[in-house]
Write an enzyme that holds these catalytic residues in place. Structure first.
Site, PDB file in Angstrom:
ATOM      1  N   GLY A  14      49.313  35.758  36.329  1.00 29.93           N
ATOM      2  CA  GLY A  14      48.158  36.733  35.921  1.00 29.93           C
ATOM      3  C   GLY A  14      47.087  35.901  35.159  1.00 29.93           C
ATOM      4  N   ASN A  16      43.999  35.671  36.565  1.00 26.84           N
ATOM      5  CA  ASN A  16      43.016  36.293  36.812  1.00 26.84           C
ATOM      6  C   ASN A  16      43.199  37.596  35.909  1.00 26.84           C
ATOM      7  OD1 ASN A  16      41.226  35.644  39.218  1.00 26.84           O
ATOM      8  ND2 ASN A  16      43.472  35.274  40.006  1.00 26.84           N
ATOM      9  N   LEU A  89      52.117  45.530  49.663  1.00 27.78           N
ATOM     10  CA  LEU A  89      51.044  46.346  50.474  1.00 27.78           C
ATOM     11  C   LEU A  89      51.016  48.019  49.595  1.00 27.78           C
ATOM     12  CD1 LEU A  89      49.520  46.419  53.177  1.00 27.78           C
ATOM     13  CD2 LEU A  89      51.194  47.667  54.068  1.00 27.78           C
ATOM     14  N   ASN A 104      40.703  44.051  45.849  1.00 30.24           N
ATOM     15  CA  ASN A 104      41.656  43.008  45.835  1.00 30.24           C
ATOM     16  C   ASN A 104      41.038  41.887  45.830  1.00 30.24           C
ATOM     17  OD1 ASN A 104      44.234  41.666  46.017  1.00 30.24           O
ATOM     18  ND2 ASN A 104      43.545  41.462  48.283  1.00 30.24           N
ATOM     19  N   HIS A 106      41.400  37.780  47.500  1.00 33.44           N
ATOM     20  CA  HIS A 106      41.945  37.164  48.334  1.00 33.44           C
ATOM     21  C   HIS A 106      41.666  35.556  48.280  1.00 33.44           C
ATOM     22  CE1 HIS A 106      44.650  36.427  51.498  1.00 33.44           C
ATOM     23  NE2 HIS A 106      43.730  35.537  51.965  1.00 33.44           N
ATOM     24  N   GLU A 176      37.681  32.157  41.176  1.00 36.43           N
ATOM     25  CA  GLU A 176      38.240  33.554  40.787  1.00 36.43           C
ATOM     26  C   GLU A 176      38.192  33.889  39.590  1.00 36.43           C
ATOM     27  OE1 GLU A 176      41.823  34.154  43.967  1.00 36.43           O
ATOM     28  OE2 GLU A 176      42.370  33.459  42.167  1.00 36.43           O
TER      29      GLU A 176
END
Ligand code: GAR
Length: 195
Positions: A14, A16, A89, A104, A106, A176
């Site tokens: 975590g 991010n 998913l 999201n 990626h 990110e």
């Protein structure tokens, strides 16, 4: 104006989530209302608790076969769902209920290195093995397929031939942490203006 409410989904460390929690702590227009995880020992949960953000842990049955998670989000009046290192998913009922409200991040330049099985370290390993001279991040809308929703933003970084997976992961995390909170803020503020 009431604050826009964000729910973060995270499965792991975590880092991010941490940057997002920091960005919206004491924000005038946006708050992090919830952090949800499919892993009860995800460090992301600790990070949320440190910000006094409510946490919810759910299992596979609750996510895919019941309305537990969906009801939690609806009851909490969530405006935007932010996936930050979330590895499952998203089920169709959630994508439909929160249409254009799930994003999201990626860790590669989609459409390259996306799809089932392409997450976290697997992505960096594939990038390394292909001898890429650059990689980056993609922030995108979520639909019912892995990594296929419309792209919101991409940021790139150069790679050296000597960069190993750890170094690639490090460079990607730098991007990110810098851009995800900023893109989220711009999206939410733009949607507020349009309403
Ligand atoms: C991030 O690099 C994120 O892009 C990736 O997992 C990492 C989580 O790191 N997400 C995916 O691979 C989704 N398919 P964090 O837990 O330190 O934020």
């Amino acid at each position: 104006m009431t604050k826009k409410r964000i729910a973060i989904f995270a499965s792991g460390s975590g880092t991010n989530a941490q940057k997002i929690l920091e960005r919206f702590q004491n924000h005038a227009d946006i708050e992090i209302s919830l952090l949800l995880s499919n892993k009860k020992d995800a460090y992301a949960l600790e990070r949320a608790r440190a910000f006094n953000v409510r946490t919810v842990v759910f299992n596979r049955y609750e996510f895919y076969k019941s309305d537990f998670v969906l009801d939690t989000l609806i009851r909490d009046r969530i405006d935007l769902i932010v996936l930050a290192g979330f590895m499952w998913l998203v089920p169709t009922n959630m994508v439909e209920e929160f249409s254009n409200k799930i994003i999201n991040i990626h860790p590669a330049l989609l459409p390259k290195y996306g799809g089932k099985g392409m997450y976290g370290r697997h992505v960096h390993k594939a990038v390394k093995e292909s001898g890429e001279s650059e990689t980056g991040i993609t922030i995108h809308w979520v639909n019912e397929n892995y990594d296929e929703g419309d792209i919101i933003a991409q940021y790139r970084c150069e790679l050296q031939a000597s960069d190993d997976e750890d170094e690639i992961a490090r460079k990607v995390h730098v991007l990110e942490h810098k851009y995800y909170p900023e893109v989220i803020e711009n999206l939410v503020l733009k949607s507020t203006k349009n309403n």
